[in-house]
Write a protein that holds these residues in place. Structure first.
Motif, PDB file in Angstrom:
ATOM      1  N   GLN A  86       0.829  -1.206   0.000  1.00  0.00           N
ATOM      2  CA  GLN A  86       0.000   0.000   0.000  1.00  0.00           C
ATOM      3  C   GLN A  86       0.863   1.256   0.000  1.00  0.00           C
ATOM      4  O   GLN A  86       0.576   2.217  -0.722  1.00  0.00           O
ATOM      5  CB  GLN A  86      -0.927   0.015   1.212  1.00  0.00           C
ATOM      6  CG  GLN A  86      -2.045  -0.988   1.139  1.00  0.00           C
ATOM      7  CD  GLN A  86      -2.848  -1.058   2.425  1.00  0.00           C
ATOM      8  OE1 GLN A  86      -2.440  -0.556   3.464  1.00  0.00           O
ATOM      9  NE2 GLN A  86      -4.009  -1.693   2.362  1.00  0.00           N
ATOM     10  N   THR A  87       1.927   1.253   0.787  1.00  0.00           N
ATOM     11  CA  THR A  87       2.820   2.396   0.846  1.00  0.00           C
ATOM     12  C   THR A  87       3.511   2.610  -0.491  1.00  0.00           C
ATOM     13  O   THR A  87       3.611   3.742  -0.972  1.00  0.00           O
ATOM     14  CB  THR A  87       3.870   2.203   1.957  1.00  0.00           C
ATOM     15  OG1 THR A  87       3.194   2.012   3.191  1.00  0.00           O
ATOM     16  CG2 THR A  87       4.785   3.400   2.063  1.00  0.00           C
ATOM     17  N   THR A  88       3.978   1.535  -1.097  1.00  0.00           N
ATOM     18  CA  THR A  88       4.633   1.633  -2.398  1.00  0.00           C
ATOM     19  C   THR A  88       3.670   2.191  -3.436  1.00  0.00           C
ATOM     20  O   THR A  88       4.059   3.030  -4.259  1.00  0.00           O
ATOM     21  CB  THR A  88       5.148   0.248  -2.836  1.00  0.00           C
ATOM     22  OG1 THR A  88       6.034  -0.247  -1.828  1.00  0.00           O
ATOM     23  CG2 THR A  88       5.869   0.320  -4.154  1.00  0.00           C
ATOM     24  N   THR A  89       2.431   1.758  -3.396  1.00  0.00           N
ATOM     25  CA  THR A  89       1.432   2.244  -4.341  1.00  0.00           C
ATOM     26  C   THR A  89       1.164   3.736  -4.142  1.00  0.00           C
ATOM     27  O   THR A  89       1.075   4.487  -5.111  1.00  0.00           O
ATOM     28  CB  THR A  89       0.123   1.448  -4.197  1.00  0.00           C
ATOM     29  OG1 THR A  89       0.408   0.065  -4.376  1.00  0.00           O
ATOM     30  CG2 THR A  89      -0.912   1.888  -5.196  1.00  0.00           C
ATOM     31  N   VAL A  90       1.067   4.176  -2.898  1.00  0.00           N
ATOM     32  CA  VAL A  90       0.829   5.593  -2.607  1.00  0.00           C
ATOM     33  C   VAL A  90       2.010   6.427  -3.084  1.00  0.00           C
ATOM     34  O   VAL A  90       1.826   7.479  -3.712  1.00  0.00           O
ATOM     35  CB  VAL A  90       0.564   5.824  -1.099  1.00  0.00           C
ATOM     36  CG1 VAL A  90       0.612   7.296  -0.759  1.00  0.00           C
ATOM     37  CG2 VAL A  90      -0.768   5.237  -0.699  1.00  0.00           C
ATOM     38  N   VAL A  91       3.229   5.971  -2.823  1.00  0.00           N
ATOM     39  CA  VAL A  91       4.419   6.708  -3.260  1.00  0.00           C
ATOM     40  C   VAL A  91       4.459   6.779  -4.787  1.00  0.00           C
ATOM     41  O   VAL A  91       4.741   7.832  -5.368  1.00  0.00           O
ATOM     42  CB  VAL A  91       5.703   6.072  -2.694  1.00  0.00           C
ATOM     43  CG1 VAL A  91       6.945   6.669  -3.332  1.00  0.00           C
ATOM     44  CG2 VAL A  91       5.755   6.249  -1.180  1.00  0.00           C
TER      45      VAL A  91
END
Length: 107
Positions: A86-91
């Motif tokens: 999820q964090t990678t997708t947001v970044v």
């Protein structure tokens, strides 16, 4: 489900810190501090950590399916992998948006 970049970043940092100190018994290969000298190396280390977290969760899940492993560690590893994704997708989304904003600027 809406996740703000700030909330995801804070959650990911907390997960990285707990994994680095060994609080949950699952190591995701991320050191306590990012030692990169520039943004690219820090980002590369974060992506590598997310990938390692996914591999760790996958191997623990395979152990759980075969009847071995601790259920708490399996659930924790899968949750960490999900948070990392999820964090990678947001970044990624923020970086694409920033690139599009720069491309729309007039010179």
């Amino acid at each position: 489900m809406q996740i703000s970049a700030h909330a995801a970043s804070n959650a990911y940092a907390a997960t990285m810190q707990s994994a680095a100190t060994g609080d949950d018994g699952v190591s995701d290969g991320i050191s306590q501090s990012a030692t990169g000298s520039d943004f690219g190396s820090v980002l590369s280390q974060a992506v590598s950590g997310a990938i390692q977290s996914g591999h760790s969760a996958e191997s623990l899940a395979a152990q759980g399916i075969s009847g071995g492993g601790d259920m708490t560690q399996i659930v924790t590893a899968v949750s960490q992998a999900q948070l990392a994704l999820q964090t990678t997708t947001v970044v990624r989304d923020r970086m694409v948006q920033a690139y599009q904003d720069v491309m729309r600027m007039s010179i």
